[in-house]
Design an enzyme around this catalytic site. Sequence first.
Site, short mmCIF file in Angstrom:
data_model
loop_
_atom_site.label_atom_id
_atom_site.label_comp_id
_atom_site.label_asym_id
_atom_site.label_seq_id
_atom_site.Cartn_x
_atom_site.Cartn_y
_atom_site.Cartn_z
N LYS A 10 -13.91 -25.14 -9.86
CA LYS A 10 -14.23 -24.91 -8.43
C LYS A 10 -15.74 -24.75 -8.29
CE LYS A 10 -15.43 -20.36 -8.81
NZ LYS A 10 -16.75 -19.84 -8.65
N ASP A 136 -10.27 -14.90 -9.47
CA ASP A 136 -10.33 -16.31 -9.04
C ASP A 136 -9.03 -17.06 -9.32
OD1 ASP A 136 -12.89 -16.25 -8.05
OD2 ASP A 136 -13.85 -16.98 -9.87
#
Length: 288
Positions: A10, A136
């Site tokens: 990401k 995350d």
Amino acid sequence: MRLMVKAPAKINLTLDVLYKRPDGYHEVEMVMTTIDLADRLTIEPLDENKIVLDCSVCFLPLDERNHVYQAAMLLKQQFNIDKGVRIYIDKQIPIAAGLAGGSSDAAATIRGLNQLWNLGMNMQEMADLGSRIGSDVPFCVYGGTALAKGRGERIELLSSPPPCWVILAKPPIGVSTAEVYGALKAEQFKDTGKSKQMMEAIYRKDFLAVCESLSNHLESVTLERYPEVRLIKEKMARFGADGVLMSGSGPTVFALTDKESRANRIYNGLRGFCKDVFAVRVLGGNNW
Ligand code: ATP
């Protein structure tokens, strides 16, 4: 049965640190999106009741310190699974880079084992379990593009950003996320409003507005400690990037551009300077 699961990296399009909570975590607000740079996990059943890891790079621990191991162990315990599993990690995402490689591997393990062991969890359930491994991981369970709040585990899915190139460069240093957050002073906490601006830009599919809304609260801390990160930012801007930002706590810096010729120029310009340089596309939407 053998499963192949993709674990994409990401990037942070925004990252605001709002305040430090009584539980020691920082309250954040960030827009993240997955990119076409991914680890690949091969998951297969094992006759013996144990978790066996193997990896394409030799410097990652293959025991309970690995996020993949932690995810497999968590599912075994949660669902009383008395079967074994072998997981091979083909590592492509640079480590300790601000790209959530470990979190994405953990999320891919949860998605893969949910299928292999027929656990029947939905996305929300997998994300909730993943949050026990890292902040995350819930985002990485969903993938795509999202606003993350809380310590990062509260996810609101967004539409895809406009298609563009992402050129990433990681200087040869590893940055500790805890250290960067720890160095942030209370007077630096604030809501810049950039996440809202970014969400509007994404909604309108306005590429230049996306570039103008890029913002990362942690960038100043890492830039101050590691001058090479600033140098990469400057080079990317000079080679024609439409937007440049550090991802997460760094040290990876990414450039955005919607023109292939510029992407090539930035990629080639950075390659002589950094070993870890990648030119990829935003994935944007959840693709599993
Ligand atoms: P984030 O952006 O979420 O802060 P990061 O990209 O900065 O993550 P990771 O690549 O996830 O950092 O690595 C952080 C630490 O996690 C490293 O010290 C590494 O040894 C450990 N780790 C454990 N399992 C893994 C894994 N499967 N892949 C990468 N790192 C792992």
